[in-house]
Design a protein around this motif. Structure first.
Motif: not given
Length: 269
Positions: A175-176, A113-115, A120-121, A125-126
């Motif tokens: 990034a995540t 999955i991705l957002d 950006t970093v 959110d956590v």
């Protein structure tokens, strides 16, 4: 000038296919790249577990397509499992063994999955970070761990983990997602060494821009065109571009490829 001698083309319908009767689990295979991989492996003779997480309708459609083309169905079954849940992953392998009365030969972990807002970093959110790592990194770890203990040893055992060419491209907004896949690439390389003597190979396949629902999510037409222009071949990849590579890696011909990350992206990176 002598006429060249050509070998006759074999039309023997009984000829063994490259993956004849080998059992393959393909996670996240109800749609997108995973779907194409499941269908392709079945065409090579594999018996396939089509894994899904939520709705069964898409997975059932893939199973029906595979079984309708099979000489001796069923060649595919659908199994629900959340790859981030260790009990579900164990049950996934149990279901594969029961369905086909065989050890599992191949694991292809395609679930991911991705957002689609591409933050950006600074704006991530956590909760989103944890969710992406739960599926992409923890899920790959759990599937890989189960596979290292249960995939057939002595030849023909294959582990393929899908990552991303973004590990090389390093684009802002990813990034995540990219970090979650970079961890998987490191793990696969180490697993390949830990499996020394088993005959099992472990590799990563890292797609670039592939025309799937996941790729198009949140992207404007202008951005899609820009990404397409960044690819030397001038087109987005198709799921079968990835499936063909996976099919090679899990066949006997791919045995000498081990502990590698193979980018399939048309020159994007």
């Amino acid at each position: 000038m002598a006429t060249p001698i050509t070998e006759p083309v074999s039309c023997d319908p009984t000829r063994t296919k490259p993956l004849q009767d080998r059992v393959a689990i393909v996670t996240g295979s109800s749609r997108g790249i995973g779907r194409e991989i499941a269908i392709h492996l079945a065409s090579l003779g594999a018996r396939v577990v089509v894994n899904y997480t939520s709705s069964s309708s898409q997975a059932d459609s893939v199973v029906a397509q595979i079984n309708s083309a099979a000489d001796s169905p069923p060649r595919a079954v659908a199994v629900k499992a959340d790859v981030s849940n260790p009990d579900d992953v164990k049950s996934l392998f149990d279901a594969a063994e029961r369905a086909f009365d065989s050890e599992v030969h191949i694991l292809v972990n395609s679930a991911g999955i991705l957002d689609g807002t591409y933050p950006t970093v600074a704006n991530t959110d956590v909760e989103t970070f944890d969710k992406i790592f739960a599926v992409n990194t923890r899920g790959a770890f759990l599937c890989c761990r189960e596979a290292t203990n249960r995939v057939k040893r002595g030849g023909g055992g294959r582990i393929v983990l899908l990552t991303t060419s973004l590990v090389g491209a390093l684009r802002p907004g990813y990034a995540t997602y990219t970090a979650s896949k970079a961890a998987v690439e490191t793990m696969a390389k180490i697993v390949a060494k830990e499996l020394k003597g088993t005959g099992i190979t472990a590799n990563c396949v890292a797609p670039g821009p592939i025309a799937t629902e996941m790729f198009f999510e949140g992207k404007s037409e202008e951005l899609v065109q820009k990404l397409k222009n960044d690819i030397p071949l001038g087109r987005l990849g198709e799921p079968n571009d990835v499936a063909n590579l996976v099919g090679f890696l899990v066949s006997d011909g791919g045995e000498w490829v081990n502990g590698q990350v193979i980018r399939v992206n048309g020159g994007f990176v």
